[in-house]
Design an enzyme around this catalytic site. Structure first.
Site, PDB file in Angstrom:
ATOM      1  N   ASP A  77      30.942 -29.255   3.188  1.00  0.00           N
ATOM      2  CA  ASP A  77      31.377 -30.272   4.080  1.00  0.00           C
ATOM      3  C   ASP A  77      30.448 -29.981   5.575  1.00  0.00           C
ATOM      4  OD1 ASP A  77      32.990 -31.579   2.602  1.00  0.00           O
ATOM      5  OD2 ASP A  77      34.570 -30.571   3.246  1.00  0.00           O
ATOM      6  N   ASP A 106      32.214 -37.698   0.237  1.00  0.00           N
ATOM      7  CA  ASP A 106      33.384 -38.000   0.726  1.00  0.00           C
ATOM      8  C   ASP A 106      33.341 -39.401   1.220  1.00  0.00           C
ATOM      9  OD1 ASP A 106      34.381 -35.613  -0.109  1.00  0.00           O
ATOM     10  OD2 ASP A 106      34.286 -34.672   1.922  1.00  0.00           O
TER      11      ASP A 106
END
Length: 165
Positions: A122, A140
């Protein structure tokens, strides 16, 4: 009567999402130090390299490693189901084909990380003052946008009882 073409060509969008996701993750793994924010927009957005062994919002991140396989199996199962639905969806039905394709691309993008690295990479961090949203990535974002589009599309396709319909 000729059958209308199915929506499987929408999987090309899934491939674009996967490629963008993996490219951006490759770049941040080279360019950023883990957990050291790099300001992009003051008071709003940082690039912050983070690693998530769990699911959304680090759900089950502290588990012993079995979650990697659970989330991998879920990604494969959901992607297969959505691809099957694409095969049964008319190509022009973008209200269903678009979100299905976004979710598939995001699920496979994160699956690649889980299988290759054991965690999801991330790097997008949204914040305001002391409030910090959990870091996320392109995959995501695609999953979230696809899910919202499915919900909105579901409400939009409902007809009210007095609409004559």
């Amino acid at each position: 009567m000729r059958a209308s073409p199915n929506a499987l060509p929408w999987l090309s969008l899934s491939l674009v999402i996967i490629a963008l996701d993996q490219l951006t993750k490759h770049i941040v793994l080279i360019a950023l130090q883990p957990y050291v924010p790099k300001e992009v927009i003051a008071g709003l957005l940082n690039w912050t390299l983070a690693f998530n062994t769990g699911a959304a919002f680090s759900f089950l991140a502290g588990a012993d490693g079995w979650q990697r396989w659970l989330f991998g199996a879920l990604a494969i199962g959901v992607s297969a189901m959505l691809a099957f639905w694409l095969s049964r969806t008319e190509r022009r039905d973008w209200r269903n084909a678009l979100p299905f394709s976004l979710i598939i691309g995001g699920a496979i993008g994160n699956l690649i990380d889980r299988l290759r690295l054991g965690h999801v990479t991330d790097f997008i961090q949204v914040y305001h003052q002391d409030w910090v949203f959990p870091s996320f990535n392109i995959a995501d974002s695609a999953i979230s946008i696809g899910a919202v589009l499915l919900v909105v599309g579901g409400f939009a396709s409902r007809k009210s009882p007095d609409a004559g319909g």
